[in-house]
Design a protein around this motif. Structure first.
Motif, short mmCIF file in Angstrom:
data_model
loop_
_atom_site.label_atom_id
_atom_site.label_comp_id
_atom_site.label_asym_id
_atom_site.label_seq_id
_atom_site.Cartn_x
_atom_site.Cartn_y
_atom_site.Cartn_z
N ASP A 116 -11.50 4.60 -7.17
CA ASP A 116 -12.52 3.71 -6.70
C ASP A 116 -12.20 3.08 -5.39
O ASP A 116 -11.35 2.39 -5.08
CB ASP A 116 -12.60 2.56 -7.82
CG ASP A 116 -13.63 1.68 -7.67
OD1 ASP A 116 -14.17 1.62 -6.54
OD2 ASP A 116 -14.11 1.04 -8.86
N TYR A 117 -13.19 3.25 -4.57
CA TYR A 117 -13.22 2.83 -3.29
C TYR A 117 -13.03 1.26 -3.33
O TYR A 117 -12.42 0.51 -2.37
CB TYR A 117 -14.16 3.13 -2.40
CG TYR A 117 -15.61 2.58 -2.65
CD1 TYR A 117 -16.05 1.47 -1.92
CD2 TYR A 117 -16.34 2.96 -3.46
CE1 TYR A 117 -17.19 0.86 -2.16
CE2 TYR A 117 -17.62 2.50 -3.91
CZ TYR A 117 -17.94 1.23 -3.09
OH TYR A 117 -19.14 0.74 -3.40
N LYS A 118 -13.67 0.62 -4.19
CA LYS A 118 -13.57 -1.06 -4.32
C LYS A 118 -12.10 -1.42 -4.55
O LYS A 118 -11.60 -2.28 -4.29
CB LYS A 118 -14.55 -1.40 -5.25
CG LYS A 118 -16.16 -1.32 -4.88
CD LYS A 118 -16.82 -1.78 -6.05
CE LYS A 118 -18.45 -1.39 -5.84
NZ LYS A 118 -19.14 -1.69 -6.94
N PHE A 119 -11.54 -0.52 -5.34
CA PHE A 119 -10.11 -1.00 -5.87
C PHE A 119 -9.26 -0.79 -4.52
O PHE A 119 -8.49 -1.56 -4.27
CB PHE A 119 -9.71 0.15 -6.98
CG PHE A 119 -8.20 0.13 -7.00
CD1 PHE A 119 -7.61 -0.98 -7.76
CD2 PHE A 119 -7.42 0.98 -6.75
CE1 PHE A 119 -6.53 -0.93 -8.20
CE2 PHE A 119 -5.98 1.06 -6.98
CZ PHE A 119 -5.48 0.09 -7.97
N GLN A 120 -9.53 0.41 -3.74
CA GLN A 120 -8.72 0.44 -2.43
C GLN A 120 -8.84 -0.65 -1.45
O GLN A 120 -7.88 -1.39 -1.09
CB GLN A 120 -9.09 1.72 -1.99
CG GLN A 120 -8.77 3.10 -2.62
CD GLN A 120 -7.47 3.10 -2.96
OE1 GLN A 120 -6.42 2.86 -2.15
NE2 GLN A 120 -7.00 3.82 -3.99
N ALA A 121 -10.27 -1.12 -1.52
CA ALA A 121 -10.21 -2.10 -0.54
C ALA A 121 -9.88 -3.56 -1.02
O ALA A 121 -9.37 -4.33 -0.36
CB ALA A 121 -11.80 -2.42 -0.41
N ALA A 122 -9.66 -3.73 -2.20
CA ALA A 122 -9.27 -5.01 -3.05
C ALA A 122 -7.66 -5.13 -2.56
O ALA A 122 -7.12 -6.20 -2.62
CB ALA A 122 -9.60 -5.09 -4.23
N LEU A 123 -6.85 -3.92 -2.65
CA LEU A 123 -5.79 -4.02 -2.30
C LEU A 123 -5.08 -4.63 -0.90
O LEU A 123 -4.13 -4.80 -0.89
CB LEU A 123 -4.94 -2.48 -2.54
CG LEU A 123 -5.24 -2.37 -3.89
CD1 LEU A 123 -4.39 -0.87 -4.36
CD2 LEU A 123 -4.08 -3.19 -4.81
N GLY A 124 -6.33 -4.41 0.11
CA GLY A 124 -5.75 -4.85 1.37
C GLY A 124 -5.00 -6.07 1.46
O GLY A 124 -4.19 -6.20 2.10
N ASP A 125 -5.78 -7.11 0.71
CA ASP A 125 -5.54 -8.54 0.86
C ASP A 125 -4.05 -8.55 0.28
O ASP A 125 -3.26 -9.25 0.71
CB ASP A 125 -6.47 -9.49 0.10
CG ASP A 125 -7.53 -9.78 1.13
OD1 ASP A 125 -7.51 -9.30 2.33
OD2 ASP A 125 -8.60 -10.16 0.76
N LEU A 126 -3.86 -8.02 -0.91
CA LEU A 126 -2.61 -7.99 -1.73
C LEU A 126 -1.44 -7.46 -0.80
O LEU A 126 -0.39 -8.22 -0.83
CB LEU A 126 -2.81 -7.28 -2.83
CG LEU A 126 -1.47 -7.21 -3.69
CD1 LEU A 126 -1.35 -8.53 -4.15
CD2 LEU A 126 -1.91 -6.39 -4.94
N LYS A 127 -1.26 -6.47 -0.25
CA LYS A 127 -0.32 -5.79 0.63
C LYS A 127 -0.12 -6.98 1.84
O LYS A 127 1.22 -7.06 1.83
CB LYS A 127 -0.81 -4.64 1.40
CG LYS A 127 -0.85 -3.36 0.27
CD LYS A 127 -1.14 -2.11 0.90
CE LYS A 127 -1.24 -0.99 0.15
NZ LYS A 127 -1.42 0.29 0.96
N GLN A 128 -1.10 -7.33 2.34
CA GLN A 128 -0.79 -8.36 3.49
C GLN A 128 -0.20 -9.84 2.93
O GLN A 128 0.80 -10.21 3.54
CB GLN A 128 -2.25 -8.50 4.25
CG GLN A 128 -2.06 -9.34 5.57
CD GLN A 128 -3.24 -9.57 6.17
OE1 GLN A 128 -4.32 -9.76 5.63
NE2 GLN A 128 -3.19 -9.62 7.43
N ALA A 129 -0.71 -10.16 2.01
CA ALA A 129 -0.22 -11.45 1.44
C ALA A 129 1.25 -11.25 0.95
O ALA A 129 2.09 -12.38 0.61
CB ALA A 129 -1.00 -12.16 0.35
N ALA A 130 1.48 -10.11 0.29
CA ALA A 130 2.78 -9.77 -0.58
C ALA A 130 3.80 -10.00 0.67
O ALA A 130 4.98 -10.44 0.37
CB ALA A 130 2.77 -8.38 -1.00
N ALA A 131 3.63 -9.45 1.68
CA ALA A 131 4.79 -9.23 2.85
C ALA A 131 4.83 -10.86 3.26
O ALA A 131 5.90 -11.22 3.81
CB ALA A 131 4.10 -8.78 4.04
#
Length: 168
Positions: free
Chosen positions: A72-87
Motif C-alpha cells: 500500500d502506497y499510503k503505508f509506505q508514506a506513513a513510514l517516512g515520519d517513523l524512520k526520521q523520528a526513530a533516529a
C-alpha cells in the motif's frame, strides 16, 4: 470468564515478541515455568483449560495481515515520519503517529472492519516493516508496539475474551 487487564497486557507482549522474532527464535521458544516447575503455555497462574491462547499462532496470522499492507502506497508514506523520528529517539511517538496515519486511511477505505482491528493491523504492519528495514530498532519497536496496543486496544481485546478470541 474474560481475562484480566494484566493477562491481556502479558498476552500482547508475548504476541509482539513472537511477531518480531525470527523464525528460528520462535522455533526455539522457551515458555516460562511456574513455581511448581511445570511449563505454562499461556500465562502466569492460568488454570483455564479451555484457553486457546498461542502467541505464535496469533503472531503468524498478524504477520499475514501486515504483509498484505506492505504494498500500500499510503503505508509506505506513513513510514517516512517513523524512520526520521526513530533516529531521534522518539520511537513511541513516531510509532503512534505512523499507525494513526495509516489507520485513518484504512478507516475511510474499510469501514466494515472494526476500528480496533484496523489499529491492530496498522500497528502490526508498521512494526514488521520497521523490524525488516531497521533490525537494530527491534527492541525499541517491540516495546513501542506493546505499549501502543495495550493503550489503544487492550480494553477491547479484554472485552473480546483475550487475544485468542480476537478474529484476525
Amino acid at each position: 470468564m474474560a481475562p484480566t487487564k494484566e493477562t491481556v497486557e502479558w498476552q500482547t507482549s508475548e504476541i509482539i515478541k513472537c511477531l518480531l522474532a525470527d523464525e528460528e527464535e520462535n522455533e526455539n521458544r522457551v515458555f516460562p515455568q511456574s513455581a511448581h516447575g511445570v511449563v505454562e503455555a499461556d500465562g502466569p497462574n492460568d488454570n483455564n483449560k479451555d484457553d486457546d491462547f498461542d502467541p505464535v499462532v496469533i503472531a503468524d496470522k498478524l504477520r499475514c495481515v501486515a504483509d498484505a499492507l506492505y504494498e500500500d502506497y499510503k503505508f509506505q508514506a506513513a513510514l517516512g515520519d517513523l524512520k526520521q523520528a526513530a533516529a531521534q529517539e522518539a520511537v513511541d511517538a513516531a510509532f503512534s503517529h505512523g499507525v494513526d496515519t495509516l489507520f485513518q486511511s484504512q478507516v475511510l477505505e474499510k469501514a466494515e472492519v472494526a476500528p480496533e482491528m484496523q489499529l491492530i493491523r496498522a500497528s502490526v504492519a508498521v512494526g514488521r516493516y520497521v523490524k525488516k528495514s531497521c533490525p537494530d530498532l527491534k527492541s525499541k519497536v517491540q516495546s513501542a508496539m506493546t505499549s501502543f496496543l495495550n493503550r489503544r486496544v487492550g480494553a477491547w481485546v479484554t472485552q473480546q475474551g483475550g487475544w485468542d478470541k480476537v478474529k484476525v
